[in-house]
Structure formats: structure tokens, C-alpha cells
Scaffold this motif. Structure first.
Motif, PDB file in Angstrom:
ATOM      1  N   GLY A 176       0.820  -1.215   0.000  1.00  0.00           N
ATOM      2  CA  GLY A 176       0.000   0.000   0.000  1.00  0.00           C
ATOM      3  C   GLY A 176       0.848   1.257   0.000  1.00  0.00           C
ATOM      4  N   ILE A 177       1.984   1.209   0.708  1.00  0.00           N
ATOM      5  CA  ILE A 177       2.890   2.369   0.718  1.00  0.00           C
ATOM      6  C   ILE A 177       3.454   2.599  -0.677  1.00  0.00           C
ATOM      7  N   VAL A 178       3.879   1.523  -1.314  1.00  0.00           N
ATOM      8  CA  VAL A 178       4.450   1.630  -2.660  1.00  0.00           C
ATOM      9  C   VAL A 178       3.415   2.168  -3.644  1.00  0.00           C
ATOM     10  N   ARG A 179       2.167   1.723  -3.497  1.00  0.00           N
ATOM     11  CA  ARG A 179       1.103   2.141  -4.410  1.00  0.00           C
ATOM     12  C   ARG A 179       0.405   3.429  -3.972  1.00  0.00           C
ATOM     13  N   ARG A 180       0.871   3.979  -2.862  1.00  0.00           N
ATOM     14  CA  ARG A 180       0.297   5.205  -2.294  1.00  0.00           C
ATOM     15  C   ARG A 180      -1.191   5.025  -1.993  1.00  0.00           C
ATOM     16  N   LYS A 181      -1.498   3.878  -1.440  1.00  0.00           N
ATOM     17  CA  LYS A 181      -2.840   3.575  -0.957  1.00  0.00           C
ATOM     18  C   LYS A 181      -2.705   3.057   0.465  1.00  0.00           C
ATOM     19  N   SER A 182      -3.802   3.067   1.187  1.00  0.00           N
ATOM     20  CA  SER A 182      -3.765   2.609   2.567  1.00  0.00           C
ATOM     21  C   SER A 182      -4.728   1.452   2.734  1.00  0.00           C
ATOM     22  N   TYR A 183      -4.182   0.297   3.094  1.00  0.00           N
ATOM     23  CA  TYR A 183      -5.007  -0.885   3.316  1.00  0.00           C
ATOM     24  C   TYR A 183      -4.977  -1.248   4.802  1.00  0.00           C
ATOM     25  N   PRO A 184      -6.095  -1.697   5.370  1.00  0.00           N
ATOM     26  CA  PRO A 184      -6.011  -2.327   6.693  1.00  0.00           C
ATOM     27  C   PRO A 184      -5.122  -3.562   6.600  1.00  0.00           C
ATOM     28  N   LEU A 185      -4.592  -3.980   7.747  1.00  0.00           N
ATOM     29  CA  LEU A 185      -3.730  -5.156   7.747  1.00  0.00           C
ATOM     30  C   LEU A 185      -4.534  -6.382   7.337  1.00  0.00           C
ATOM     31  N   ARG A 186      -4.066  -7.060   6.303  1.00  0.00           N
ATOM     32  CA  ARG A 186      -4.812  -8.170   5.726  1.00  0.00           C
ATOM     33  C   ARG A 186      -4.273  -9.512   6.219  1.00  0.00           C
ATOM     34  N   PRO A 187      -5.113 -10.546   6.183  1.00  0.00           N
ATOM     35  CA  PRO A 187      -4.645 -11.876   6.602  1.00  0.00           C
ATOM     36  C   PRO A 187      -3.490 -12.342   5.727  1.00  0.00           C
ATOM     37  N   PRO A 188      -2.651 -13.237   6.243  1.00  0.00           N
ATOM     38  CA  PRO A 188      -1.541 -13.756   5.431  1.00  0.00           C
ATOM     39  C   PRO A 188      -2.041 -14.617   4.281  1.00  0.00           C
ATOM     40  N   VAL A 189      -1.208 -14.740   3.278  1.00  0.00           N
ATOM     41  CA  VAL A 189      -1.522 -15.568   2.106  1.00  0.00           C
ATOM     42  C   VAL A 189      -0.380 -16.560   1.916  1.00  0.00           C
ATOM     43  N   ASP A 190      -0.621 -17.575   1.101  1.00  0.00           N
ATOM     44  CA  ASP A 190       0.402 -18.593   0.863  1.00  0.00           C
ATOM     45  C   ASP A 190       1.543 -18.061   0.009  1.00  0.00           C
ATOM     46  N   THR A 191       1.229 -17.135  -0.887  1.00  0.00           N
ATOM     47  CA  THR A 191       2.263 -16.573  -1.756  1.00  0.00           C
ATOM     48  C   THR A 191       1.863 -15.161  -2.167  1.00  0.00           C
ATOM     49  N   MET A 192       2.877 -14.329  -2.406  1.00  0.00           N
ATOM     50  CA  MET A 192       2.632 -12.974  -2.886  1.00  0.00           C
ATOM     51  C   MET A 192       2.577 -12.907  -4.406  1.00  0.00           C
ATOM     52  N   GLU A 193       2.808 -14.014  -5.067  1.00  0.00           N
ATOM     53  CA  GLU A 193       2.734 -14.033  -6.527  1.00  0.00           C
ATOM     54  C   GLU A 193       1.318 -13.686  -6.978  1.00  0.00           C
ATOM     55  N   GLY A 194       1.243 -12.781  -7.929  1.00  0.00           N
ATOM     56  CA  GLY A 194      -0.048 -12.319  -8.402  1.00  0.00           C
ATOM     57  C   GLY A 194      -0.602 -11.160  -7.599  1.00  0.00           C
ATOM     58  N   ILE A 195       0.002 -10.869  -6.441  1.00  0.00           N
ATOM     59  CA  ILE A 195      -0.434  -9.729  -5.622  1.00  0.00           C
ATOM     60  C   ILE A 195       0.461  -8.529  -5.880  1.00  0.00           C
ATOM     61  N   TRP A 196       1.769  -8.772  -5.949  1.00  0.00           N
ATOM     62  CA  TRP A 196       2.693  -7.686  -6.285  1.00  0.00           C
ATOM     63  C   TRP A 196       3.449  -8.019  -7.562  1.00  0.00           C
ATOM     64  N   THR A 197       3.980  -7.008  -8.194  1.00  0.00           N
ATOM     65  CA  THR A 197       4.806  -7.201  -9.371  1.00  0.00           C
ATOM     66  C   THR A 197       6.259  -7.384  -8.931  1.00  0.00           C
ATOM     67  N   GLU A 198       7.100  -7.798  -9.867  1.00  0.00           N
ATOM     68  CA  GLU A 198       8.518  -7.947  -9.547  1.00  0.00           C
ATOM     69  C   GLU A 198       9.122  -6.616  -9.106  1.00  0.00           C
ATOM     70  N   ALA A 199       8.725  -5.541  -9.780  1.00  0.00           N
ATOM     71  CA  ALA A 199       9.247  -4.222  -9.418  1.00  0.00           C
ATOM     72  C   ALA A 199       8.784  -3.814  -8.024  1.00  0.00           C
ATOM     73  N   GLU A 200       7.528  -4.085  -7.698  1.00  0.00           N
ATOM     74  CA  GLU A 200       7.009  -3.760  -6.361  1.00  0.00           C
ATOM     75  C   GLU A 200       7.693  -4.602  -5.290  1.00  0.00           C
TER      76      GLU A 200
END
Length: 345
Positions: free
Chosen positions: A256-280
Motif C-alpha cells: 500500500g505504501i508503494v502504491r500510495r494507498k492505505s489498506y487495513p492489515l490483511r490476513p496472510p496468504v500462501d504466496t505474494m505471486e499475483g499480488i505484487w509485481t517484480e518491481a514492487e
């Protein structure tokens, strides 16, 4: 990081503390965050943490510590001896007199337990900063002047002043300067104040800043020799795999900081693939370079290496973990890393 500068004291001689933001979880409210913060403070007090600091941020749906002084009172009132303070109060958002009165009140209620950490950043975006400051524009010169004004209000020297901080005047409230750049290091060194660096999210100038601070430190009535606090992220669990899975909540919040958005703390996930890009992912890994994720053995090894390189006087632990029980366990394991014997499952 760079190589060793000189022999440092071992990790088990380093003070350890907590930085909390009263993080608001997805599908939960601020009241829940405050309850969890107090429970965390009670547990970390028992586990030997030295201080529990709260950070001022605004206009962020994940952060509940915007009214920082109020929350400090809540935490101090629910604990017995752990020091409680601000990490920090963003001084340009406030009149120095108001800060002196607020912390004078806290120090009167909880003697010898209140710390006043000060920063010069707004703790928010520029639009919100303007709303906070009512169009007052900060200049480079204003923060040092505001600091001097605040120190005057808290001193015995202001007894004949036309404007006095009651309560606050004459109280021994330790002031710490916070920062993430060379400018804060210069001011802390010149003023002879302890220096807390935000290495948990802005590590780029960390080593240069603390080196400058130590080399140029001028002893003062407040402090005779340099004192450095470093804030780091720690997520510890029974296994490396579990810790890395828990850390995905933290990564999502950082996204959220990188995207300049604010998200509440979200539950954990098995993988971040598909959620963030390589650059992020690369940006977040760079931003969070001072992060230690794993089981107690691996975290302690990384913290020992960090201490060997940085020689800090105190390490402040920040842990954004979705499940409250797992967060408590992480802080318990982290505490054991600073001691001679690790907590075992």
C-alpha cells in the motif's frame, strides 16, 4: 551494509523495545486495535522490553495511533513500569506549548515513565499535512526553533516566562530526535540528544547517518555520549516457513505504501505471486532491508550480525502480524533473541 566500524557490545547487552502503530486489521475497528496494543504492552513489559512507543500517522486506514498522546496515556495506565512514549510526535503538526502541556500531563500521571520522541516529517500526505497545520508551511529552520521552544517550556528556566507549560515545566521528560536522513542526524548531534533512526522502512541513509551522529556528537546537559536507537521489523515463529507466511500480511501493507494507498492489515496468504509485481517486490525488499523473518535461531543470528555492524545502543522491534496470538509469540521469541537463552517451542 558496510563492514564493522569497531568492536560492539553483544546482543544480550543491548536494550530492546517496541514500536507500535495500533494497526487496524481488515474487518476490525480502532477499538480492537487499541485493545490489542494494550495487551501487547502488558506482555512485552513482562518479557523485559524497555519501552513501548507509539507513532503519529494520519489519514491511513491501517494506523490507529493518530491521537498519539491520548493512546500513550491508555497504554501507560494499563501497565506498571515499562516506559511509554512517542516514536514520534511530528512536531511541525503541533504547537510546542501544546506538546509540552500534553506530555507534562502524562509525566505527572506516570512519573519517570514517559518518553518524548520528536520527528519533523508530517506523518502523512501533503494534503492532510495542510489540514493539520492549517496552511502553515514548515521551513528547514522551523523545526530546530520549535524544538528549542519546547525545551524551554519543559525547563526550570522558564519560571518567569510570559507563557508557561503547566503541567510540564521543570519535569524530566527525555526527548529523542527521530529521523530517516542526514538532516536529523546533524540536529541530534548538535543538540546532544539521543537519536532514533527509522531503519524499519527507510534504511538507505542509516549507516551514514549514525556514523555522522557519533562522530559529531556534542555532549549536552541531557546526554554525555551518543545514544542510537534503531527500529527494525521482526517476524518470528516456530519455523522459518511459518514466519515467512505470517510476513505476507506485512508485505501487503507495505505494498500500500508503494502504491500510495492505505489498506487495513490483511490476513496472510500462501504466496505474494499475483499480488505484487517484480518491481514492487524489489522496492519493498529494499525499503524493508532491516527486517528479520524466521525462527528464533535464524532471527537471533541475523540480529547479532546487525548489531555487530551497527553497534546501536537499543533495538526497537516493530511487528505487523495479523493474528494477535502469533504476534504475541513473535515478540516473545524476539525478546529471547536478546537474552542468553532462546525460548523453545
Amino acid at each position: 551494509m558496510i563492514g564493522k566500524m569497531k568492536q560492539s557490545k553483544p546482543l544480550d547487552e543491548v536494550a530492546f523495545s517496541v514500536l507500535d502503530l495500533a494497526i487496524i486489521k481488515e474487518q476490525h475497528d480502532a477499538a480492537d486495535a487499541f485493545e490489542r496494543s494494550l495487551d501487547l504492552a502488558k506482555h512485552t513489559e513482562k518479557w523485559g522490553y524497555k519501552r513501548f512507543w507509539l507513532a503519529e500517522h494520519h489519514n491511513m486506514v491501517s494506523v490507529g495511533s493518530s491521537a498519539t498522546a491520548v493512546l500513550i496515556g491508555h497504554i501507560a495506565g494499563g501497565t506498571r513500569h515499562i516506559r511509554v512514549g512517542s516514536g514520534g510526535i511530528m512536531l511541525p503538526n503541533h504547537a510546542p506549548l501544546m506538546v509540552a502541556e500534553q506530555f507534562g500531563t502524562l509525566a505527572s500521571l506516570y512519573p519517570d515513565r514517559i518518553d518524548l520522541g520528536l520527528g519533523r516529517a508530517p506523518g502523512t500526505d501533503q494534503t492532510t499535512a495542510r489540514a493539520l497545520r492549517r496552511d502553515r508551511l514548515e521551513t528547514v529552520e522551523e523545526f530546530p526553533r520549535d524544538l528549542e521552544e519546547l525545551q524551554l517550556y519543559l525547563s526550570d528556566d522558564n519560571i518567569d516566562g510570559k507563557v508557561r507549560a503547566i503541567p510540564g515545566e521543570g519535569l524530566d521528560i527525555p526527548i529523542y530526535l527521530l529521523g530517516s536522513s542526514m538532516s536529523s542526524a546533524r540536529l541530534a548531534a548538535k543538540k546532544g540528544l539521543p537519536y532514533a533512526f527509522a531503519s524499519h522502512f527507510a534504511p538507505a541513509q542509516f549507516l551514514d547517518a549514525i556514523r555522522y551522529y557519533r562522530e559529531h556528537f556534542e555532549p549536552s546537559e541531557y546526554l554525555k555520549s551518543p545514544y542510537v536507537i534503531s527500529c527494525v521489523n521482526v517476524i518470528a515463529a516456530e519455523t522459518d516457513e511459518k514466519a515467512h507466511q505470517m510476513a505476507t500480511s506485512f508485505y501487503q501493507m507495505a505494498l500500500g505504501i508503494v502504491r500510495r494507498k492505505s489498506y487495513p492489515l490483511r490476513p496472510p496468504v500462501d504466496t505474494m505471486e499475483g499480488i505484487w509485481t517484480e518491481a514492487e517486490a524489489a522496492a519493498i525488499n529494499q525499503m524493508m532491508a532491516c527486517s528479520f523473518v524466521g525462527d528464533a535461531t535464524s532471527v537471533r543470528g541475523e540480529l547479532e550480525h546487525f548489531q555487530e555492524i551497527t553497534q546501536v545502543d537499543e533495538i526497537m522491534v516493530c511487528s505487523h502480524i495479523y493474528d494477535h496470538g502469533e504476534r504475541l509469540r513473535s515478540y516473545e521469541l524476539a525478546a529471547s533473541c536478546f537474552k542468553k537463552k532462546l525460548v523453545t517451542p
